[in-house]
Design a protein around this motif. Structure first.
Motif, mmCIF file in Angstrom:
data_model
loop_
_atom_site.group_PDB
_atom_site.id
_atom_site.type_symbol
_atom_site.label_atom_id
_atom_site.label_comp_id
_atom_site.label_asym_id
_atom_site.label_seq_id
_atom_site.Cartn_x
_atom_site.Cartn_y
_atom_site.Cartn_z
ATOM 1 N N ASN A 17 11.006 16.492 -8.298
ATOM 2 C CA ASN A 17 10.582 17.599 -9.148
ATOM 3 C C ASN A 17 11.073 18.895 -8.538
ATOM 4 N N TRP A 18 10.840 18.975 -7.241
ATOM 5 C CA TRP A 18 11.190 20.197 -6.521
ATOM 6 C C TRP A 18 12.697 20.370 -6.441
ATOM 7 N N LYS A 19 13.379 19.276 -6.101
ATOM 8 C CA LYS A 19 14.822 19.347 -5.907
ATOM 9 C C LYS A 19 15.570 19.569 -7.222
ATOM 10 N N LEU A 20 15.107 18.913 -8.264
ATOM 11 C CA LEU A 20 15.823 18.979 -9.539
ATOM 12 C C LEU A 20 15.208 20.014 -10.478
ATOM 13 N N LYS A 21 14.233 20.753 -9.940
ATOM 14 C CA LYS A 21 13.529 21.788 -10.717
ATOM 15 C C LYS A 21 12.955 21.220 -12.014
ATOM 16 N N ARG A 22 12.295 20.065 -11.911
ATOM 17 C CA ARG A 22 11.635 19.460 -13.062
ATOM 18 C C ARG A 22 10.133 19.552 -12.835
ATOM 19 N N SER A 23 9.359 19.215 -13.867
ATOM 20 C CA SER A 23 7.925 19.249 -13.618
ATOM 21 C C SER A 23 7.239 18.033 -14.228
ATOM 22 N N VAL A 24 7.734 16.858 -13.881
ATOM 23 C CA VAL A 24 7.127 15.611 -14.330
ATOM 24 C C VAL A 24 5.764 15.501 -13.635
ATOM 25 N N LYS A 25 4.747 15.210 -14.441
ATOM 26 C CA LYS A 25 3.391 15.290 -13.891
ATOM 27 C C LYS A 25 2.931 14.032 -13.152
ATOM 28 N N GLY A 26 3.423 12.881 -13.608
ATOM 29 C CA GLY A 26 2.928 11.678 -12.947
ATOM 30 C C GLY A 26 3.626 10.421 -13.423
ATOM 31 N N ILE A 27 3.129 9.306 -12.935
ATOM 32 C CA ILE A 27 3.721 8.012 -13.264
ATOM 33 C C ILE A 27 2.690 7.192 -14.035
ATOM 34 N N ASP A 28 3.092 6.746 -15.186
ATOM 35 C CA ASP A 28 2.265 5.952 -16.080
ATOM 36 C C ASP A 28 1.689 4.706 -15.377
ATOM 37 N N ALA A 29 0.467 4.312 -15.760
ATOM 38 C CA ALA A 29 -0.197 3.192 -15.086
ATOM 39 C C ALA A 29 0.603 1.888 -15.173
ATOM 40 N N GLU A 30 1.239 1.688 -16.327
ATOM 41 C CA GLU A 30 2.008 0.449 -16.510
ATOM 42 C C GLU A 30 3.195 0.410 -15.535
ATOM 43 N N VAL A 31 3.802 1.579 -15.360
ATOM 44 C CA VAL A 31 4.940 1.664 -14.435
ATOM 45 C C VAL A 31 4.460 1.405 -13.002
ATOM 46 N N GLU A 57 0.842 -1.211 0.000
ATOM 47 C CA GLU A 57 0.000 0.000 0.000
ATOM 48 C C GLU A 57 0.874 1.257 0.000
ATOM 49 N N ASP A 58 2.089 1.132 0.495
ATOM 50 C CA ASP A 58 2.951 2.310 0.594
ATOM 51 C C ASP A 58 3.693 2.622 -0.703
ATOM 52 N N ILE A 59 3.772 1.637 -1.607
ATOM 53 C CA ILE A 59 4.631 1.824 -2.783
ATOM 54 C C ILE A 59 4.222 3.042 -3.609
ATOM 55 N N LEU A 60 2.929 3.143 -3.913
ATOM 56 C CA LEU A 60 2.516 4.248 -4.782
ATOM 57 C C LEU A 60 2.525 5.590 -4.051
ATOM 58 N N THR A 61 2.154 5.564 -2.778
ATOM 59 C CA THR A 61 2.194 6.808 -1.990
ATOM 60 C C THR A 61 3.625 7.348 -1.962
ATOM 61 N N LEU A 62 4.565 6.435 -1.698
ATOM 62 C CA LEU A 62 5.965 6.861 -1.649
ATOM 63 C C LEU A 62 6.445 7.315 -3.028
ATOM 64 N N SER A 63 6.008 6.607 -4.071
ATOM 65 C CA SER A 63 6.439 6.986 -5.420
ATOM 66 C C SER A 63 5.993 8.416 -5.731
ATOM 67 N N ASP A 64 4.736 8.725 -5.393
ATOM 68 C CA ASP A 64 4.232 10.078 -5.663
ATOM 69 C C ASP A 64 4.980 11.116 -4.835
ATOM 70 N N TYR A 65 5.281 10.733 -3.604
ATOM 71 C CA TYR A 65 6.015 11.647 -2.723
ATOM 72 C C TYR A 65 7.404 11.937 -3.298
ATOM 73 N N PHE A 66 8.097 10.873 -3.733
ATOM 74 C CA PHE A 66 9.444 11.077 -4.270
ATOM 75 C C PHE A 66 9.394 11.833 -5.604
ATOM 76 N N LEU A 67 8.339 11.587 -6.366
ATOM 77 C CA LEU A 67 8.192 12.323 -7.626
ATOM 78 C C LEU A 67 8.141 13.821 -7.331
ATOM 79 N N GLU A 68 7.314 14.208 -6.378
ATOM 80 C CA GLU A 68 7.204 15.615 -5.990
ATOM 81 C C GLU A 68 8.528 16.131 -5.448
ATOM 82 N N LYS A 69 9.140 15.294 -4.606
ATOM 83 C CA LYS A 69 10.396 15.711 -3.971
ATOM 84 C C LYS A 69 11.468 16.011 -5.017
#
Ligand SMILES: Nc1ncnc2c1ncn2[C@@H]1O[C@H](COP(=O)(O)OP(=O)(O)OP(=O)(O)O)[C@@H](O)[C@H]1O
Ligand SMILES: [Mg+2]
Length: 460
Positions: free
Chosen positions: A330-344, A316-328
């Protein structure tokens, strides 16, 4: 979205009241402090989007407060409130990192514009999440019931001085939890000192832990305090405690029991007040059984055990953490990736994550950096991960006595782990350091797993 919180700092009650009313009218949540020290206290306890501070105050003044904020949390915007005639000071403050200044008396509109601008810079992507990451790099994320339990345990154990033993596989967040316990304890203003027992040469462990006197050995030109002494009144984190050499275990036990010890080469007893937190990715009880770890020390450390389950046991934590790290990232590397594909996402859910959260974190960092489009796609998923998850899944087994009786799940998992490690080693040309990094494991951790699975270092 929740209302952004503004901290107003002014020694004049009148000014505080007026500002509070003005900001509330704009929909902000407002907290007031009468001087810099009180403001610092509130800043430690709560997350603010903006600080608005007077310059002249008794005790810690506005400049002092600004200095501290720039040190602790440089992206927190500070607005300086200055009286007519002291604009020069305000300009000085801008040079030191203040966001903007307002000259008293100011209009509601002026205040509104500046605060809004400040809030916007704080919430870079305008989401609560990035604000939270920005404000707290040590956040423990997780939606599973086990993580909720761990949060609850941290809350309960923090105010005590009980010794805590945190166990769990590599990368599960043991250190993060140790730091969280310290930060929510009454010792939070005091030092948190870490010693990694696996990273220190055996003959140096004693002097690292207890310090040494001048002249204790060649090269000891001055007296040096050890980690126990440095942690006085605070918390000592004994990381990888299972690796502590056998002959040091008895000295450690004594020091813990007596809260005192002698420095190497010294006769004087040094007394300390230290709260202990230990962590290990070994099964200490097993180590005790095998005679590698002293039983008495084990029981002395295991007063309050916290076990952090591996990521594959809390999917249950995998996707929550993935979204958290994506935001983290994005912020740290000044990128703006919007999300993670369903297949991934599917792929993440079925991968066993031998390096746990660290592996997931490193992977997302690389993915955010490499992403070309708005989404993280399968193109970015390394082969060793797709290899494990893409392979046709075994046909569902009927749950007979035979399939449930003998740790079927465990042997399945181990088979998968072996496969991943073997493939990764192959791709890294047998380079253990590189493979460990890719898997999010420590070198030693990987070596242990290689021994367990009887994997050889390279294709020599
Ligand atoms: N629940 C969590 N939420 C957010 N980040 C996490 C969480 N758990 C772990 N991490 C991150 O994963 C990384 C590994 O965590 P940590 O160093 O605490 O693991 P560890 O159990 O001490 O690992 P090791 O045994 O290898 O030392 C860190 O960057 C940490 O911030
Ligand atoms: Mg650790």
């Amino acid at each position: 979205m929740k209302a952004a919180k503004v901290l107003v700092v002014d020694d004049e009650l009148n000014m505080r009241t007026v500002l509070k009313a003005m900001l509330k009218k704009e929909g902000y949540d407002v907290v007031t402090a009468a001087d810099g020290l009180q403001a610092l206290k509130f800043l430690r306890e709560e997350k603010f989007a903006v600080v608005a501070t007077d310059l002249k105050m008794p005790g810690l003044d506005g400049m002092g407060l600004l200095g501290r904020i720039m040190q602790d949390d440089p992206s927190l915007p500070v607005i300086i409130l200055t009286a007519y005639g002291t604009v020069a000071n305000a300009v000085d403050a801008l040079k030191k990192g203040a966001f903007d200044y307002l000259t008293k008396p100011f209009e509601q509109d002026e205040l509104k514009t500046v605060v809004l601008k400040a809030v916007k810079t704080r919430l870079i992507s305008d989401s609560d999440l990035s604000a939270a990451i920005d404000a707290d790099p040590h956040r423990i994320v997780g939606a599973s019931s086990r993580m909720a339990e761990i949060h609850e345990i941290i809350r309960k154990v923090s105010p005590t001085t009980t010794t805590v033993l945190i166990t769990g596989e590599t990368g599960t967040g043991k250190e993060l939890i140790a730091r969280a316990i310290h930060r929510s304890s009454t010792r939070k203003e005091q030092p948190f000192i870490k010693i990694n027992c696996a990273a220190i040469a055996e003959n140096l462990v004693e002097s690292e832990l207890f310090g040494y006197e001048r002249g204790a050995f060649t090269g000891a030109v001055t007296t040096k305090p050890g980690r126990f002494e440095l942690a006085h009144l605070g918390t000592l984190f004994l990381d990888e405690v299972g690796e502590i050499p056998r002959d040091m275990q008895v000295k450690l036990l004594q020091a813990i029991q007596d809260q005192s010890f002698e420095r190497v080469g010294g006769l004087k007893t040094v007394s300390v007040d230290v709260r202990l937190i230990a962590a290990t990715n070994l099964n200490l009880l097993q180590e005790v059984k095998e005679g590698k770890f002293r039983e008495d020390l084990f029981y002395r450390l295991n007063v309050f055990p916290i076990h952090v389950p591996p990521l594959r046991e809390r999917t249950e934590d995998i996707l929550t953490l993935s979204d958290y790290f994506l935001e983290k990232f994005n912020w740290k590397l000044k990128r703006s990736v919007k999300g993670i594909d369903a297949e991934v996402r599917d792929c993440f859910l079925s991968y066993p994550w031998p390096g746990n959260i660290r592996e997931l974190e490193h992977l997302l960092e690389r993915m955010v950096l490499m992403a070309e489009g708005p989404l993280i796609t399968m193109k970015l998923v390394p082969a060793d991960i797709t290899a494990t998850t893409r392979e046709p899944r075994p046909a569902p087994m009927a749950l007979t006595e035979e399939t449930t009786g003998h740790d079927v799940l465990k042997s399945h998992m181990e088979g998968m782990e072996r496969q991943i490690i073997a493939r990764c080693l192959e791709e890294c040309g047998g380079n253990v350091t590189r493979a460990a990094e890719r898997l999010g494991l420590s070198r030693k951790g990987l070596q242990l797993k290689m021994i367990k699975h009887q994997l050889r270092k390279s294709r020599e």
